[in-house]
Design a protein around this motif. Structure first.
Motif, PDB file in Angstrom:
ATOM      1  N   ILE A 218       0.852  -1.179   0.000  1.00  0.00           N
ATOM      2  CA  ILE A 218       0.000   0.000   0.000  1.00  0.00           C
ATOM      3  C   ILE A 218       0.894   1.238   0.000  1.00  0.00           C
ATOM      4  CG2 ILE A 218      -0.118   0.043   2.519  1.00  0.00           C
ATOM      5  CD1 ILE A 218      -2.983   1.016   2.322  1.00  0.00           C
ATOM      6  N   CYS A 219       0.474   2.295  -0.678  1.00  0.00           N
ATOM      7  CA  CYS A 219       1.312   3.499  -0.723  1.00  0.00           C
ATOM      8  C   CYS A 219       1.255   4.236   0.623  1.00  0.00           C
ATOM      9  CB  CYS A 219       0.880   4.416  -1.864  1.00  0.00           C
ATOM     10  SG  CYS A 219      -0.685   5.258  -1.606  1.00  0.00           S
ATOM     11  N   ASP A 220       2.250   5.071   0.860  1.00  0.00           N
ATOM     12  CA  ASP A 220       2.364   5.765   2.148  1.00  0.00           C
ATOM     13  C   ASP A 220       1.120   6.600   2.452  1.00  0.00           C
ATOM     14  OD1 ASP A 220       4.843   4.655   2.223  1.00  0.00           O
ATOM     15  OD2 ASP A 220       5.947   6.508   1.803  1.00  0.00           O
ATOM     16  N   ASN A 221       0.638   7.355   1.475  1.00  0.00           N
ATOM     17  CA  ASN A 221      -0.507   8.243   1.699  1.00  0.00           C
ATOM     18  C   ASN A 221      -1.751   7.453   2.095  1.00  0.00           C
ATOM     19  OD1 ASN A 221      -1.856  10.953   1.479  1.00  0.00           O
ATOM     20  ND2 ASN A 221      -3.039   9.827  -0.052  1.00  0.00           N
ATOM     21  N   ASP A 222      -1.991   6.330   1.397  1.00  0.00           N
ATOM     22  CA  ASP A 222      -3.174   5.520   1.705  1.00  0.00           C
ATOM     23  C   ASP A 222      -3.087   4.916   3.103  1.00  0.00           C
ATOM     24  OD1 ASP A 222      -4.237   6.111  -0.711  1.00  0.00           O
ATOM     25  OD2 ASP A 222      -3.949   4.134  -1.618  1.00  0.00           O
ATOM     26  N   LEU A 223      -1.886   4.466   3.485  1.00  0.00           N
ATOM     27  CA  LEU A 223      -1.722   3.886   4.815  1.00  0.00           C
ATOM     28  C   LEU A 223      -1.933   4.948   5.895  1.00  0.00           C
ATOM     29  CD1 LEU A 223      -1.165   1.534   6.643  1.00  0.00           C
ATOM     30  CD2 LEU A 223       1.286   1.891   6.329  1.00  0.00           C
ATOM     31  N   GLU A 224      -1.464   6.148   5.649  1.00  0.00           N
ATOM     32  CA  GLU A 224      -1.650   7.225   6.630  1.00  0.00           C
ATOM     33  C   GLU A 224      -3.131   7.562   6.803  1.00  0.00           C
ATOM     34  OE1 GLU A 224       0.876  10.330   5.189  1.00  0.00           O
ATOM     35  OE2 GLU A 224       2.708   9.158   5.544  1.00  0.00           O
ATOM     36  N   GLN A 245     -10.499   5.365  -4.343  1.00  0.00           N
ATOM     37  CA  GLN A 245      -9.376   4.732  -3.653  1.00  0.00           C
ATOM     38  C   GLN A 245      -9.761   4.335  -2.223  1.00  0.00           C
ATOM     39  OE1 GLN A 245      -6.101   7.329  -4.890  1.00  0.00           O
ATOM     40  NE2 GLN A 245      -4.714   5.850  -3.952  1.00  0.00           N
ATOM     41  N   LEU A 246     -10.483   5.210  -1.540  1.00  0.00           N
ATOM     42  CA  LEU A 246     -10.898   4.923  -0.168  1.00  0.00           C
ATOM     43  C   LEU A 246     -11.893   3.770  -0.122  1.00  0.00           C
ATOM     44  CD1 LEU A 246     -11.276   8.554   1.244  1.00  0.00           C
ATOM     45  CD2 LEU A 246      -9.542   6.868   1.882  1.00  0.00           C
ATOM     46  N   LEU A 247     -12.792   3.704  -1.103  1.00  0.00           N
ATOM     47  CA  LEU A 247     -13.756   2.599  -1.156  1.00  0.00           C
ATOM     48  C   LEU A 247     -13.039   1.278  -1.412  1.00  0.00           C
ATOM     49  CD1 LEU A 247     -16.647   4.238  -3.211  1.00  0.00           C
ATOM     50  CD2 LEU A 247     -16.710   3.597  -0.797  1.00  0.00           C
TER      51      LEU A 247
END
Length: 331
Positions: A218-224, A245-247
């Motif tokens: 998972i990319c950093d932004n999504d994990l944050e 992306q959030l869904l």
């Protein structure tokens, strides 16, 4: 045995359910395992099946975990005794029944598929309780509302968030006991318990993991964003984030609460270009409310049917439902 008693000996009607009967409770608590309690029905059709698991914790604390298996998709509100304090006994013939308090705590549970399981409540009993119950029956007060109409105000949502906000833990490095790593090499220190509590997918992974770290694709932004939601129950400036992306993230980690949180956000972010992508996600994860909004948008914006996403759509069921909705009442 009365009409409202849920047990293997009684075909209790769902709308009449008032008590769970757990026979030989002392033996079950002394022998960790999974045990059936009984089901509820609408006439002869099975609606719900209740069961429990038991375990022994350090300090001789005996845990009774109550679960419900939904025999068909739907939403229920379940009220169950708020306390594990044994208040009194009821003698019926030669059988002694231990009864928990009548006051109920309520929660709403949703099943998107048949045979989906939800945890209802965990009761904790002491050694003294065990001596008292021994080979007897435990009666747990219960009430069920099938397909309840729930209208939740903003003030209620805010109060819930306040009570479940672990935001301070997110910035408290000293108590963190686990690490999440991303392909970029970045490391995020977190609380293992928070991960297990929020996501069934991560809970299963952690259960079989002996290391104190986990690499997530998972990319950093999504994990944050994910960690922010885990700890606070919200996402700052969510309207500026990519709702698709959030869904997808909610689906990947089985986060029902994130799906619910995203309902209003999606309404504001639907465009002609992304409508079909959102429709596909709503069908994939059985998000009926979201799908109604998408179908209405497409009906009002027929140019969606000229997009590449529509032309590449190969989901027959979604195509059929969408066309039925668009042309409903026009034939």
């Amino acid at each position: 045995m009365e009409n409202g008693d849920v047990s293997p000996l009684n075909n209790c009607q769902t709308k009449e359910a008032r008590r769970l009967y757990i026979y030989d409770i002392g033996t079950k608590l002394n022998t960790p395992g999974q045990y059936d309690i009984g089901g509820t029905y609408t006439e002869d059709e099975s609606d719900l099946w209740f069961f429990c698991s038991t375990s022994l914790c350090p300090g001789y604390q005996y845990l009774l975990n109550v679960f419900v298996c939904h025999r068909k998709p739907g939403i229920i509100s379940v009220g169950i005794s708020t306390s594990d304090v044994l208040t009194y006994k009821v003698n019926i013939g030669t059988v002694t029944n231990n009864v928990l308090p009548d006051s109920l705590s309520w929660q709403t549970l949703r099943a998107v598929e048949a045979d989906e399981i939800n945890h209802i409540k965990t009761f904790c009993f002491t050694e003294m309780d065990m001596v008292r119950m021994k080979y007897e029956t435990l009666i747990v007060p219960l009430s069920i509302e099938w397909e309840p109409k729930c209208f939740v105000s903003d003030s209620v949502i805010k109060r819930v968030k306040l009570k479940h906000n672990f935001g301070e833990l997110l910035t408290n490095e000293s108590s963190k006991d686990f690490e999440l790593k991303t392909p970029s090499g970045k490391v995020y220190k977190i609380h293992k318990l928070i991960l297990a509590a929020q996501s069934p997918v991560l809970r299963k992974t952690l259960k079989n993991l002996n290391e104190k770290s986990l690499l997530l694709d998972i990319c950093d932004n999504d994990l944050e964003l994910l960690l922010q939601f885990f700890y606070t129950g919200t996402i700052n400036n969510v309207s500026e984030q990519n709702c698709i992306q959030l869904l997808e993230m909610a689906g990947r980690f089985e986060l029902r609460s994130l799906f619910l949180f995203m309902q209003d956000v999606v309404k504001k972010q639907i465009t002609v270009e992304n409508a079909m992508d959102i429709a596909i996600i709503s069908e994939k994860y059985k998000l009926e409310d979201m799908q109604k909004n998408i179908f209405q948008f497409i009906k009002e914006h027929p140019q969606v049917l000229n997009t590449e996403s529509w032309k590449k759509l190969n989901d027959i069921n979604l195509t059929k439902k969408l066309l039925e909705n668009i042309y409903k009442g026009s034939i």
